[in-house]
Design a protein around this motif. Structure first.
Motif, PDB file in Angstrom:
ATOM      1  N   UNK A  90       0.832  -1.205   0.000  1.00 46.39           N
ATOM      2  CA  UNK A  90       0.000   0.000   0.000  1.00 46.39           C
ATOM      3  C   UNK A  90       0.865   1.253   0.000  1.00 46.39           C
ATOM      4  N   UNK A  91       2.006   1.165   0.678  1.00 45.20           N
ATOM      5  CA  UNK A  91       2.856   2.349   0.707  1.00 45.20           C
ATOM      6  C   UNK A  91       3.534   2.575  -0.630  1.00 45.20           C
ATOM      7  N   UNK A  92       3.669   1.464  -1.383  1.00 43.03           N
ATOM      8  CA  UNK A  92       4.327   1.583  -2.675  1.00 43.03           C
ATOM      9  C   UNK A  92       3.445   2.334  -3.665  1.00 43.03           C
ATOM     10  N   UNK A  93       2.103   2.220  -3.505  1.00 43.22           N
ATOM     11  CA  UNK A  93       1.228   2.970  -4.414  1.00 43.22           C
ATOM     12  C   UNK A  93       0.321   3.883  -3.589  1.00 43.22           C
ATOM     13  N   UNK A  94       0.877   5.008  -3.140  1.00 44.91           N
ATOM     14  CA  UNK A  94       0.120   5.883  -2.238  1.00 44.91           C
ATOM     15  C   UNK A  94      -1.122   6.469  -2.912  1.00 44.91           C
ATOM     16  N   UNK A  95      -1.055   6.689  -4.225  1.00 42.56           N
ATOM     17  CA  UNK A  95      -2.216   7.238  -4.934  1.00 42.56           C
ATOM     18  C   UNK A  95      -3.409   6.317  -4.818  1.00 42.56           C
ATOM     19  N   UNK A  96      -3.160   5.069  -5.169  1.00 40.10           N
ATOM     20  CA  UNK A  96      -4.235   4.080  -5.095  1.00 40.10           C
ATOM     21  C   UNK A  96      -4.758   3.969  -3.667  1.00 40.10           C
ATOM     22  N   UNK A  97      -3.830   3.901  -2.705  1.00 39.12           N
ATOM     23  CA  UNK A  97      -4.237   3.751  -1.317  1.00 39.12           C
ATOM     24  C   UNK A  97      -5.101   4.927  -0.885  1.00 39.12           C
ATOM     25  N   UNK A  98      -4.682   6.135  -1.272  1.00 36.18           N
ATOM     26  CA  UNK A  98      -5.446   7.315  -0.855  1.00 36.18           C
ATOM     27  C   UNK A  98      -6.853   7.268  -1.427  1.00 36.18           C
ATOM     28  N   UNK A  99      -6.949   6.959  -2.730  1.00 36.70           N
ATOM     29  CA  UNK A  99      -8.272   6.924  -3.362  1.00 36.70           C
ATOM     30  C   UNK A  99      -9.137   5.861  -2.691  1.00 36.70           C
ATOM     31  N   UNK A 100      -8.556   4.683  -2.490  1.00 38.62           N
ATOM     32  CA  UNK A 100      -9.329   3.579  -1.921  1.00 38.62           C
ATOM     33  C   UNK A 100      -9.789   3.908  -0.509  1.00 38.62           C
ATOM     34  N   UNK A 101      -8.873   4.418   0.298  1.00 35.09           N
ATOM     35  CA  UNK A 101      -9.234   4.702   1.684  1.00 35.09           C
ATOM     36  C   UNK A 101     -10.269   5.822   1.755  1.00 35.09           C
TER      37      UNK A 101
END
Lengths: 887, 114
Positions: A90-101
């Motif tokens: 999740x830290x490797x793709x912060x963009x995806x993580x931010x959108x998902x969260x």
């Protein structure tokens, strides 16, 4: 048993892992040493002895490995490893993580907020009350509960372990601080708090002796009042205050947050007047009781109805047709319509969360393509399918847990905003705790885990089923191919359908709200200050005294700077006015059941409110007790009863009190014939939706005086600014006068109408629908954008072969629009069914309002196009030369 | 492959329990030596195999372990059989004898008896 013991042992060892590892090493070292010495004794060289000992022992590593598997809980440890791995991913793709969260936090947050509110309103019941579900509320089919009936119920009903009566009354409090303030208070049976299972936090509860005639007056304070007025001074217990001018001793303070039943500020034992002890004078609104052990609401109903029938035959004159009505908390306070609405809201946010899930599933499916290589390598190295699914599920659960944590904040803020928006308008805010309690916490944990599994499972299974060989061979790898594409399209369609349902629901609710908020009630509502006044009957025993009080009040108000005129009436526009049976002169076939609401107003009422006289005159000072009885009718009444005729001079009479030949009571003088002296423009009355002009009759105050009146002041300045001047004017005439609800008429209209409810409902639905639309658009964008990036090469080839950019554009739209179209069709069909739930609350708008449905559809199509447009533009800009080199 | 290990572990644990019952508390090496001697070196297994079996028995509560001092003054981990272990041993011995008897009968089976 043995299994359990092993598990316990393993748990202990998991906790002390490091130690047992080193212990094992020591043990092995000892073993090898012993064997070596043995070998030396047998005549070997030391070096050879050690080698032989080691050989004999076998692989130390494999012993350790099998030890490790056997010790502790490998299951927990590998999950822990998965979790750490997931954090890295999740830290490797912060963009995806931010959108998902963000999506999850929104979805989970509003879900929990609505749950907290619905939970408070629908299930929790009153705070502090022991076993709310065992408390039932009883009224009758007629106006209220009569005190003697209550006594009969209490002594006869066996389904109840205890029963108490409540009556809400506004009363003034003075003494102990000089302010005279009116509070909503309750007369309540002395054992009421015992029935509820709540004890005062300070002082004592009522005792039966407190309720006996002639007992010293006592009261118990609500915590808020104790805090505001008495500064939380514990010494207040035993002190005397004046309640309606009567010295009363404070004996207790209830716990913070307890304001049973409808936000009352203090409680006293019931002091029924001798009149109230008669069976024909309505006394209280309701009675409540705690069900006895083993009783059910059905058995209580059956028994109470039987008691009602017994009383009806014993006292036919008063009790004929009076049926006790037994309800639970929900049925009594919330009602069927509101319950359905809260459930509808809950459903709406459930849908929003589903959309968030669908989006995430889509996003994860998109990412799956990028990860198929990684997963294949894992599979090739021997990871089982279940192991891979578990690892991916841990990732999605981590996302949903993060969403849950942020969702908790969002929900807390949402609940606070909601409580604030309701607080001035709805007693439930004070009485029911809109709080984030442990139930909300459990709920948020449950939905977080649920969503994590829901959106994670399909992509995880899809990845785990990957064919290792193909995936490893083809670089980017198509994970699932058509199957995934079809699933994505299905999710998009479902999102579209849900969005349409929500938008259409919000749409009709907004139209309904606009109808209420822009309604013309027939008066000029701006710049009017209203208030309600009660004067003490001890001080003002006669009608003449009432009239004198209100006249001097009006005279004083008119001298205030900024005041144009003042008037009094029994009730303001839109408020409830009881109907009276009436009879028209010269109309022998009078319909027995025909009624008309009659409102008592004074001479200045129509002028002050800005209604216009159509014909005839207003009331004037000569319309007094000694004059001939007169009335004014509104246009609706005139046109209904005397179509095409001049109503002025016509005569009618109202039956405001029934003649009672049995008691030889004289005819009520109020039943005299009235002469119509004027026709006035229509004003809304008796309609919380502010839509309908009903026929109305107005009566002059001097001929129908009363002690409790509403006062209206037309001002030249903002009416709110005159509130204090108004209170001072009233108290200058009588310091015991109870002044309440001093507020601008516009505000009062919002309070007595369904304005606030409509506003909050449409605002909530709108917010939910907007979030859903946003989520769905983002979801569609993600799907289309992902497919465009996957097809860059194909698009490049097409363009190299001569495809125009409009062809490419169409290619992209063909991917996104059909599923949205399908969703739209399904959603429209569904909203026909869903909107019917709202029907009871809709004002002057059809549940299937075409404007709302059309707007909903247009919004969806517009956002879907937007969602496709950005990736489409990117596709059109593809440079064939670059695209072909791609990969 | 796993089945065979299980069989070994089953028989090994019986041997371990019996050794501990007869000889009293022993360390791992002592147990290994006894088993060698009793089986007259017919059983050739790696000494390491013993330790997972000891752990399993300990987890099941059939044996208990504590650190002590060996004959030559070294720190060693001593195992002793518990009451639960004694019961388990009795049960398993009985089962083995039964199994042996049955297998023995089949081994003696001749064609004419069929």
């Amino acid at each position: 048993m043995r299994k359990l013991r092993t598990l316990w042992f393993r748990l202990l060892e998991a906790a002390s892992r490091g130690r047992s590892e080193s212990e094992l090493s020591n043990e092995i070292a000892f073993h090898i040493q012993m064997r070596k010495e043995e070998n030396i004794r047998a005549g070997m060289e030391p070096g050879e002895a050690l080698r032989a000992a080691r050989l004999r022992f076998g692989s130390v590593e494999s012993v350790r490995e099998s030890y490790r598997d056997q010790r502790g809980l490998p299951w927990i440890e590998t999950t822990w490893a998965d979790a750490r791995y997931a954090v890295r991913m999740l830290r490797k793709s912060p963009g995806f993580t931010a959108v998902a969260v963000t999506m999850l936090a929104l979805g989970i947050g509003i879900n929990a907020a609505v749950f907290a509110i619905a939970n408070a309103v629908l299930f929790k019941g009153f705070p502090f009350v022991y076993r709310n579900d065992r408390i039932l509320y009883i009224t009758t089919s007629s106006k209220g509960v009569y005190y003697p009936d209550f006594e009969d119920w209490r002594t006869q009903a066996e389904s109840f372990a205890g029963m108490a009566i409540v009556r809400g009354v506004p009363r003034t409090l003075s003494g102990q601080g000089d302010a005279v303030e009116t509070y909503f208070t309750a007369e309540i049976s002395t054992d009421a708090f015992e029935v509820l299972g709540v004890r005062p936090i300070l002082g004592r509860d009522f005792t039966p002796a407190d309720g006996k005639p002639g007992a010293a007056p006592v009261l118990i304070l609500r915590h808020d009042l104790w805090e505001q007025r008495f500064g939380k001074d514990p010494a207040i217990i035993g002190q005397t205050v004046r309640l309606n001018g009567i010295p009363t001793t404070v004996i207790g303070v209830m716990p913070q947050g307890f304001a049973f039943p409808e936000g009352q500020f203090l409680w006293t034992p019931p002091m029924p007047s001798p009149e109230a002890l008669r069976r024909d004078t309505g006394y209280a609104r309701f009675v409540f009781g705690r069900m006895a052990d083993g009783a059910t609401i059905q058995s209580a109903r059956t028994e109470m109805e039987a008691i009602g029938r017994r009383l009806a035959s014993a006292y036919p004159r008063t009790n004929r047709g009076v049926v006790p009505v037994v309800k639970n908390f929900n049925e009594f306070f919330i009602g069927e319509n509101a319950t359905a609405l809260y459930k509808a809201l809950w459903g709406a946010v459930g849908f929003v969360l589903l959309i968030a899930c669908a989006n995430l599933a889509n996003l994860l499916l998109g990412r799956a393509a990028g990860r198929s290589r990684e997963i294949s390598i894992r599979a090739a190295l021997g990871a089982g399918q279940w192991r891979i699914i578990r690892q991916l599920l841990v990732e999605s659960l981590m996302l949903s847990s993060l969403g849950g944590i942020f969702g908790w904040w969002i929900a807390g803020a949402g609940v606070r905003v909601y409580a604030l928006s309701q607080s001035s308008l709805d007693w439930t805010t004070h009485v029911l705790g809109y709080t984030m309690d442990y139930r909300v916490f459990v709920y948020i944990v449950a939905i977080s885990v649920g969503t994590g599994i829901l959106f994670g499972l399909a992509p995880a299974i899809n990845l785990a089923k990957l064919d290792v060989n193909t995936a490893l061979k083809s670089g980017g790898g198509a994970a699932g191919g058509t199957r995934v594409k079809r699933f994505s399209a299905l999710l998009v369609a479902a999102e579209g359908a849900i969005v349409v349902v929500l938008l259409a629901g919000a749409g009709v609710m907004i139209r309904s709200f606009l109808n209420v908020s822009t309604a013309d009630v027939g008066v000029k509502t701006a710049n009017i200050l209203t208030s309600s006044l009660n004067i003490s009957l001890e001080k003002y025993p006669t009608a003449e005294a009432w009239i004198a009080f209100y006249e001097s009040l009006e005279a004083r108000l008119q001298t205030l700077p900024g005041v144009e005129s003042a008037a009094i009436a029994e009730g303001g526009p839109s408020e409830a006015v009881p109907g009276s049976r009436y009879e028209l002169a010269g109309d022998p076939v009078a319909d027995e059941r025909r009624t008309v609401p009659a409102l008592v107003v004074d001479a200045g009422y129509f002028r002050t409110l800005g209604a216009s006289m159509i014909s005839g005159r207003e009331f004037n000072d000569f319309d007094r007790a000694s004059g001939i009885p007169v009335g004014i009718v509104n246009q609706r009444f005139a046109s209904r009863n005397w179509p095409g005729e001049n109503p002025i001079g016509k005569r009618l009479r109202l039956f405001r009190g029934e003649p009672d030949p049995a008691k030889g009571k004289p005819r009520n003088p109020h039943d005299d014939w009235l002469t119509v002296v004027g026709v006035v423009s229509n004003i809304v009355q008796n309609d919380p939706t502010l839509q309908n002009f009903d026929p109305l009759v107005y009566l002059p105050y001097r001929q129908r005086p009363g002690p409790y009146m509403f006062v209206f002041v037309r001002t030249r300045v903002p009416p709110g600014s005159l509130g204090n001047a108004f209170r001072r004017a009233a108290q200058a005439i009588d310091s015991d006068a109870r002044v309440s609800v001093v507020m601008p008429l516009e505000e009062r209209l919002h309070q007595v109408s369904s304005f606030a409810f409509q506003r909050n409902m449409s605002a909530l639905l709108l917010v939910f629908a907007a979030i859903a639309l946003l989520l769905a658009t983002v979801g569609l964008y993600a799907v289309v954008a992902h497919s465009v990036s996957r097809r860059t090469r194909e698009i490049g080839v097409r363009m190299a072969m001569g495809a125009a950019s409009s062809d490419v554009f169409q290619l992209v739209l063909r991917q996104g629009i059909p599923p949205v179209g399908a969703g739209l069709a399904i959603g429209l069909a569904a909203s026909f069914a869903v909107n019917r739930l709202l029907k009871a609350e809709l004002v002057q708008v059809s549940p299937n309002d075409p404007t709302a449905l059309f707007t909903a559809s247009a919004l969806l199509v517009w956002s879907a196009t937007l969602g496709c447009l950005i990736p489409a533009r990117r596709a059109m800009r593809v440079d064939p030369a670059v695209a072909l080199r791609h990969e | 492959m796993r089945e065979r290990t299980d069989v070994w572990q089953g028989t090994l644990s019986l041997m371990v329990l019996k050794t501990l019952q007869v000889l009293g508390p022993q360390h791992g090496y002592g147990i290994a030596r006894r088993i060698e001697q009793t089986s007259e070196d017919l059983l050739s297994i790696n000494d390491g195999t013993l330790y997972p079996v000891l752990l399993k028995l300990e987890q099941e509560g059939s044996i208990a372990a504590e650190w002590g001092v060996s004959d030559n003054n070294r720190k060693a981990r001593f195992y002793r059989i518990t009451n639960r272990g004694k019961k388990q041993l009795a049960r398993e011995e009985h089962e083995w004898q039964q199994a042996n008897a049955i297998i023995g009968r089949f081994a003696r089976l001749r064609k004419d008896q069929a």
